[in-house]
Design a protein around this motif. Structure first.
Motif, PDB file in Angstrom:
ATOM      1  N   GLU A 184      -7.596  -6.495  -6.013  1.00 31.50           N
ATOM      2  CA  GLU A 184      -8.149  -7.760  -5.495  1.00 31.50           C
ATOM      3  C   GLU A 184      -7.168  -8.437  -4.541  1.00 31.50           C
ATOM      4  OE1 GLU A 184     -11.142  -8.936  -5.279  1.00 31.50           O
ATOM      5  OE2 GLU A 184     -11.498  -7.012  -6.277  1.00 31.50           O
ATOM      6  N   LEU A 185      -5.906  -8.390  -4.941  1.00 30.36           N
ATOM      7  CA  LEU A 185      -4.882  -9.018  -4.101  1.00 30.36           C
ATOM      8  C   LEU A 185      -4.829  -8.356  -2.723  1.00 30.36           C
ATOM      9  CD1 LEU A 185      -2.983 -11.287  -5.023  1.00 30.36           C
ATOM     10  CD2 LEU A 185      -1.139  -9.574  -5.203  1.00 30.36           C
ATOM     11  N   ARG A 186      -4.844  -7.010  -2.798  1.00 32.03           N
ATOM     12  CA  ARG A 186      -4.780  -6.245  -1.548  1.00 32.03           C
ATOM     13  C   ARG A 186      -6.046  -6.490  -0.715  1.00 32.03           C
ATOM     14  NH1 ARG A 186      -1.532  -4.470   2.193  1.00 32.03           N
ATOM     15  NH2 ARG A 186      -2.268  -2.605   3.252  1.00 32.03           N
ATOM     16  N   ARG A 187      -7.197  -6.591  -1.413  1.00 31.51           N
ATOM     17  CA  ARG A 187      -8.452  -6.803  -0.693  1.00 31.51           C
ATOM     18  C   ARG A 187      -8.401  -8.143   0.087  1.00 31.51           C
ATOM     19  NH1 ARG A 187     -13.252  -4.740  -1.965  1.00 31.51           N
ATOM     20  NH2 ARG A 187     -12.792  -4.544  -4.182  1.00 31.51           N
ATOM     21  N   ALA A 188      -7.889  -9.180  -0.598  1.00 29.34           N
ATOM     22  CA  ALA A 188      -7.806 -10.482   0.069  1.00 29.34           C
ATOM     23  C   ALA A 188      -6.917 -10.397   1.303  1.00 29.34           C
ATOM     24  CB  ALA A 188      -7.283 -11.531  -0.900  1.00 29.34           C
ATOM     25  N   ALA A 189      -5.798  -9.674   1.169  1.00 29.40           N
ATOM     26  CA  ALA A 189      -4.874  -9.562   2.306  1.00 29.40           C
ATOM     27  C   ALA A 189      -5.536  -8.810   3.456  1.00 29.40           C
ATOM     28  CB  ALA A 189      -3.597  -8.854   1.858  1.00 29.40           C
ATOM     29  N   LEU A 190      -6.237  -7.701   3.081  1.00 33.77           N
ATOM     30  CA  LEU A 190      -6.878  -6.905   4.142  1.00 33.77           C
ATOM     31  C   LEU A 190      -8.004  -7.690   4.822  1.00 33.77           C
ATOM     32  CD1 LEU A 190      -6.987  -3.334   2.536  1.00 33.77           C
ATOM     33  CD2 LEU A 190      -5.585  -4.089   4.465  1.00 33.77           C
ATOM     34  N   GLU A 191      -8.706  -8.506   4.046  1.00 26.02           N
ATOM     35  CA  GLU A 191      -9.768  -9.322   4.648  1.00 26.02           C
ATOM     36  C   GLU A 191      -9.178 -10.299   5.657  1.00 26.02           C
ATOM     37  OE1 GLU A 191     -13.293  -9.177   1.282  1.00 26.02           O
ATOM     38  OE2 GLU A 191     -11.961 -10.918   1.357  1.00 26.02           O
ATOM     39  N   ASP A 192      -8.052 -10.887   5.307  1.00 22.97           N
ATOM     40  CA  ASP A 192      -7.392 -11.795   6.255  1.00 22.97           C
ATOM     41  C   ASP A 192      -7.043 -11.061   7.541  1.00 22.97           C
ATOM     42  OD1 ASP A 192      -7.630 -13.859   4.565  1.00 22.97           O
ATOM     43  OD2 ASP A 192      -5.527 -13.874   3.870  1.00 22.97           O
ATOM     44  N   VAL A 193      -6.525  -9.831   7.369  1.00 32.65           N
ATOM     45  CA  VAL A 193      -6.153  -9.049   8.560  1.00 32.65           C
ATOM     46  C   VAL A 193      -7.404  -8.776   9.402  1.00 32.65           C
ATOM     47  CG1 VAL A 193      -5.320  -6.797   9.335  1.00 32.65           C
ATOM     48  CG2 VAL A 193      -4.160  -7.982   7.456  1.00 32.65           C
ATOM     49  N   ALA A 194      -8.512  -8.403   8.714  1.00 37.45           N
ATOM     50  CA  ALA A 194      -9.737  -8.072   9.461  1.00 37.45           C
ATOM     51  C   ALA A 194     -10.220  -9.282  10.261  1.00 37.45           C
ATOM     52  CB  ALA A 194     -10.825  -7.596   8.498  1.00 37.45           C
ATOM     53  N   ILE A 195     -10.178 -10.448   9.632  1.00 40.84           N
ATOM     54  CA  ILE A 195     -10.643 -11.654  10.335  1.00 40.84           C
ATOM     55  C   ILE A 195      -9.733 -11.951  11.530  1.00 40.84           C
ATOM     56  CG2 ILE A 195     -10.818 -14.172  10.138  1.00 40.84           C
ATOM     57  CD1 ILE A 195     -11.928 -13.724   7.313  1.00 40.84           C
ATOM     58  N   ALA A 196      -8.428 -11.810  11.287  1.00 36.89           N
ATOM     59  CA  ALA A 196      -7.491 -12.078  12.384  1.00 36.89           C
ATOM     60  C   ALA A 196      -7.741 -11.115  13.546  1.00 36.89           C
ATOM     61  CB  ALA A 196      -6.060 -11.950  11.878  1.00 36.89           C
ATOM     62  N   GLN A 197      -8.000  -9.824  13.186  1.00 38.16           N
ATOM     63  CA  GLN A 197      -8.256  -8.842  14.251  1.00 38.16           C
ATOM     64  C   GLN A 197      -9.514  -9.210  15.031  1.00 38.16           C
ATOM     65  OE1 GLN A 197      -8.344  -5.170  12.113  1.00 38.16           O
ATOM     66  NE2 GLN A 197      -6.170  -4.722  12.481  1.00 38.16           N
ATOM     67  N   LYS A 210       1.516   4.261 -11.390  1.00 37.92           N
ATOM     68  CA  LYS A 210       2.399   4.417 -10.238  1.00 37.92           C
ATOM     69  C   LYS A 210       1.624   4.889  -9.005  1.00 37.92           C
ATOM     70  CE  LYS A 210       6.525   6.805  -9.280  1.00 37.92           C
ATOM     71  NZ  LYS A 210       7.315   7.964  -9.668  1.00 37.92           N
ATOM     72  N   LEU A 211       0.819   5.933  -9.209  1.00 34.29           N
ATOM     73  CA  LEU A 211       0.074   6.499  -8.078  1.00 34.29           C
ATOM     74  C   LEU A 211      -0.920   5.489  -7.497  1.00 34.29           C
ATOM     75  CD1 LEU A 211      -0.654  10.157  -9.262  1.00 34.29           C
ATOM     76  CD2 LEU A 211       0.918   9.383  -7.453  1.00 34.29           C
ATOM     77  N   THR A 212      -1.624   4.800  -8.432  1.00 33.70           N
ATOM     78  CA  THR A 212      -2.655   3.887  -7.941  1.00 33.70           C
ATOM     79  C   THR A 212      -2.029   2.715  -7.193  1.00 33.70           C
ATOM     80  OG1 THR A 212      -3.980   4.489  -9.853  1.00 33.70           O
ATOM     81  CG2 THR A 212      -4.719   2.598  -8.584  1.00 33.70           C
ATOM     82  N   LEU A 213      -0.940   2.151  -7.769  1.00 31.43           N
ATOM     83  CA  LEU A 213      -0.317   1.014  -7.081  1.00 31.43           C
ATOM     84  C   LEU A 213       0.217   1.431  -5.706  1.00 31.43           C
ATOM     85  CD1 LEU A 213       1.485  -0.858 -10.016  1.00 31.43           C
ATOM     86  CD2 LEU A 213      -0.601  -1.522  -8.753  1.00 31.43           C
TER      87      LEU A 213
END
Ligand code: DAH
Length: 357
Positions: free
Chosen positions: A73-86, A10-13
């Protein structure tokens, strides 16, 4: 019993979904799944669990590890997309914006003077000729009727290049006159050329530089007389200095490659530096009728062809025209000087009122 596993999940998610950037996410991954991470620790301690529970707990921990790894991994992919967009947003370029106005460069005064000479002599029907900076001793001296040991060689402070045994001596050309020879060897008369270019002499002070520029002129045709020489030089000087009544004086002199030879003076005021008035004379160039020996050296019959030639220092006439006292700043590349004395590239050379038709 599996409370700790459920809590960690729970905490980690929750941490994963709250991680705002890749660094925070990576820190969380290390905390849980890294070598010393909480989950890794729990897996290591599996051995201490009583055997009956070990299998179940092991399976649950492995499942948790897989689930958390996938969530990260899922979150990492999403954050990478955000970083590229930024980044794309931050580096966006508006190609429709007008350009920033930079200080425009200027044309060097030497360049400008040569352009003016090309324009003025061009209007008189002269073509442009060029020659190499490194010359054979023959082109620079002997062919111009300056044989070895001739005293005129001493005037030139020549830079000699090391010569290979048996090969002809080479020099940095001390004047543009060798291009007279090259032109007469490669073109049939009638010839009408000017030769602006670099020249070299071992001399350095406020009015001399080891590298400087000259402009040579050569005319070869039938029935050429001193009158043509005088008219051509007077027209050029009056056009270049923009003074239609500039006094011009021809004074007998000596050059090995011309006969007769004349030095040319213009009228000026020695005290004020003003050109065209004042009753003083200033030497400005050397000239003469091409010597029959020179014509002979390039295989022209002096009974059929005559010509005149002259040569002048580009720096010298530039300094006179613009009232520059010192020649050294020409080569200092000081931007302040270049902005002061440089010329706009958009300002075309005009033929002045000075007598060129
Ligand atoms: N070459 C001479 C010098 O450097 C200048 C000169 C004088 C050139 C007379 C000529 C000439 O063509 O006829 O001092």
């Amino acid at each position: 019993m599996a409370d700790d596993i459920a809590t960690l999940r729970k905490l980690t998610l929750a941490g994963v979904s709250q991680s705002g950037d890749l660094r925070a996410l990576e820190a969380l991954r290390v905390n849980v799944l890294g070598k010393a991470g909480v989950l890794t620790q729990m897996l290591k301690e599996l051995g201490k669990t009583e055997p009956a529970m070990r299998k179940l707990r092991g399976a649950a921990l492995n499942q948790l590890r897989d689930d958390l790894t996938a969530a990260i991994e899922l979150r990492r992919a999403a954050l990478e997309d955000v970083a590229i967009a930024q980044r794309l947003e931050a580096e966006r370029m508006d190609v429709t914006l007008p350009p920033l106005l930079e200080t425009p460069g200027t044309l060097h005064p030497i360049h400008r003077t040569i352009e003016e000479m090309v324009a003025i002599f061009g209007a008189m029907g002269f073509a442009l000729a060029e020659g190499p900076d490194i010359e054979s001793d023959w082109h620079n001296f002997s062919a111009l009727n300056i044989p070895a040991h001739h005293p005129a060689r001493d005037d030139h402070d020549t830079f000699y290049l090391p010569s290979a045994p048996g090969k002809p001596a080479r020099v940095l050309r001390t004047h543009t006159s060798p291009v007279q020879i090259r032109t007469m060897l490669t073109q049939k008369p009638p010839i009408r050329v000017i030769v602006p270019g670099r020249t070299f002499r071992a001399d350095h002070d406020a009015t001399h530089s080891p590298m400087f520029h000259q402009c040579e002129a050569l005319v070869i045709d039938r029935n050429i007389t001193l009158g043509h020489l005088k008219g051509c030089i007077i027209d050029f000087l009056r056009a270049f200095f923009g003074l239609s009544s500039l006094p011009v004086r021809f004074r007998a002199s000596y050059f090995p490659f011309t006969e007769p030879s004349m030095e040319v003076d213009i009228g000026w005021n020695r005290k004020t530096g003003e050109l065209g008035a004042g009753g003083d004379w200033l030497e400005i160039l050397g000239s003469g009728m091409v010597h029959p020996n020179v014509l002979g050296n390039v295989g022209l019959d002096a009974r059929e062809w005559q010509g005149f030639a002259f040569g002048m220092g580009v720096e010298r006439i530039t300094m006179l025209k613009y009232g520059m006292p010192d020649l050294r700043p020409f080569y200092d590349s000081d931007l302040r000087w270049l902005r002061q004395y440089g010329f706009s590239a958009l300002n075309p050379v005009m033929l002045h009122e000075g007598g060129v038709a």
